[in-house]
Design a protein around this motif. Structure first.
Motif, PDB file in Angstrom:
ATOM      1  N   HIS A   1       0.861  -1.184   0.000  1.00  0.00           N
ATOM      2  CA  HIS A   1       0.000   0.000   0.000  1.00  0.00           C
ATOM      3  C   HIS A   1       0.892   1.226   0.000  1.00  0.00           C
ATOM      4  N   VAL A   2       0.603   2.186  -0.887  1.00  0.00           N
ATOM      5  CA  VAL A   2       1.432   3.392  -1.009  1.00  0.00           C
ATOM      6  C   VAL A   2       0.526   4.609  -1.043  1.00  0.00           C
ATOM      7  N   ARG A   3       0.976   5.665  -0.389  1.00  0.00           N
ATOM      8  CA  ARG A   3       0.243   6.927  -0.446  1.00  0.00           C
ATOM      9  C   ARG A   3       1.242   8.051  -0.684  1.00  0.00           C
ATOM     10  N   PHE A   4       0.990   8.830  -1.730  1.00  0.00           N
ATOM     11  CA  PHE A   4       1.770  10.039  -2.020  1.00  0.00           C
ATOM     12  C   PHE A   4       0.850  11.208  -1.715  1.00  0.00           C
ATOM     13  N   ARG A   5       1.316  12.139  -0.890  1.00  0.00           N
ATOM     14  CA  ARG A   5       0.469  13.289  -0.593  1.00  0.00           C
ATOM     15  C   ARG A   5       1.326  14.524  -0.362  1.00  0.00           C
ATOM     16  N   ASN A   6       0.676  15.652  -0.449  1.00  0.00           N
ATOM     17  CA  ASN A   6       1.329  16.929  -0.200  1.00  0.00           C
ATOM     18  C   ASN A   6       0.820  17.519   1.102  1.00  0.00           C
ATOM     19  N   ARG A   7       1.707  18.199   1.780  1.00  0.00           N
ATOM     20  CA  ARG A   7       1.340  19.010   2.934  1.00  0.00           C
ATOM     21  C   ARG A   7       1.472  20.449   2.451  1.00  0.00           C
ATOM     22  N   PRO A   8       0.367  21.108   2.140  1.00  0.00           N
ATOM     23  CA  PRO A   8       0.440  22.446   1.538  1.00  0.00           C
ATOM     24  C   PRO A   8       1.400  23.379   2.278  1.00  0.00           C
ATOM     25  N   GLY A   9       2.358  23.880   1.508  1.00  0.00           N
ATOM     26  CA  GLY A   9       3.346  24.793   2.052  1.00  0.00           C
ATOM     27  C   GLY A   9       4.419  24.140   2.895  1.00  0.00           C
ATOM     28  N   ARG A  10       4.365  22.787   3.054  1.00  0.00           N
ATOM     29  CA  ARG A  10       5.330  22.134   3.933  1.00  0.00           C
ATOM     30  C   ARG A  10       5.980  20.908   3.313  1.00  0.00           C
ATOM     31  N   GLY A  11       5.730  20.586   2.058  1.00  0.00           N
ATOM     32  CA  GLY A  11       6.443  19.485   1.424  1.00  0.00           C
ATOM     33  C   GLY A  11       5.592  18.284   1.080  1.00  0.00           C
TER      34      GLY A  11
END
Length: 147
Positions: free
Chosen positions: A117-127
Motif C-alpha cells: 500500500h502506497v500513499r503520495f500526498r502533499n502538505r500544503p506549504g510544507r512538502g
C-alpha cells in the motif's frame, strides 16, 4: 513486540544508503525474510533519493535542509514514511498510477510495485509525504514474528 525509529537527515546523497542500511539492519535483527527486507530497502532508497533531489526550496540539494524517515515494524506489517520540506508532488504525479517513460517519476512507480500500500500526498506549504506498507514474512525463530 514492535520497533520504530525516526531519522532527521540532511538532503545529501550520502544520507540515502545510511537510511537503507539502518532499515536492513533492523529487519535482519528482527528476523524479517530477506526478500521482504530487500523490497522495502529499495522502496526506501527511492523515496529518500526523491527527497534529496526534490525535497527542498531550491533545485540544487542544500545540505542545511533536511528530510525525515520513520519506520515502524509492528506485528506483521512494516510502515515507512518519508517527509520533506520541498514544493510537494505535482498534482499529476500524485494521481497517476501507471509506469512512465518520462525521466522523472519512475521511482514512485517502483515504490508502488514493491510495497503493498502506497500513499503520495502533499502538505500544503510544507512538502511531500510518501508512506508505504508491506506485510512481513519471518525467518524461523525470528525475534518479532507474530505467532
Amino acid at each position: 513486540m514492535s520497533i520504530w525509529w525516526s531519522l532527521h537527515l540532511r538532503r545529501e546523497a550520502a544520507s540515502v544508503p545510511l537510511a537503507r542500511r539502518l532499515l536492513l539492519g533492523t529487519m535482519e535483527t528482527a528476523g524479517v525474510d530477506p526478500d521482504i527486507s530487500y523490497d522495502l530497502s529499495v522502496a526506501l532508497s527511492e523515496a529518500c533519493a526523491n527527497a534529496v533531489e526534490h525535497g527542498g526550496s531550491g533545485a540544487i540539494p542544500d545540505e542545511t535542509e533536511a528530510y525525515h524517515v520513520t519506520a515502524y515494524l509492528d506485528g506483521d506489517c512494516c510502515r515507512i514514511e518519508v517527509t520533506d520540506s520541498g514544493p510537494g508532488f505535482p498534482p499529476a504525479a500524485v494521481t497517476r498510477r501507471r509506469p512512465s517513460l518520462a525521466e522523472h517519476g519512475r521511482g514512485m512507480h517502483l515504490i508502488e510495485e514493491l510495497a503493498d500500500h502506497v500513499r503520495f500526498r502533499n502538505r500544503p506549504g510544507r512538502g511531500a509525504v510518501v508512506t508505504f506498507d508491506k506485510m512481513l514474512k519471518w525467518r524461523d525463530g525470528a525475534l518479532l514474528s507474530v505467532s
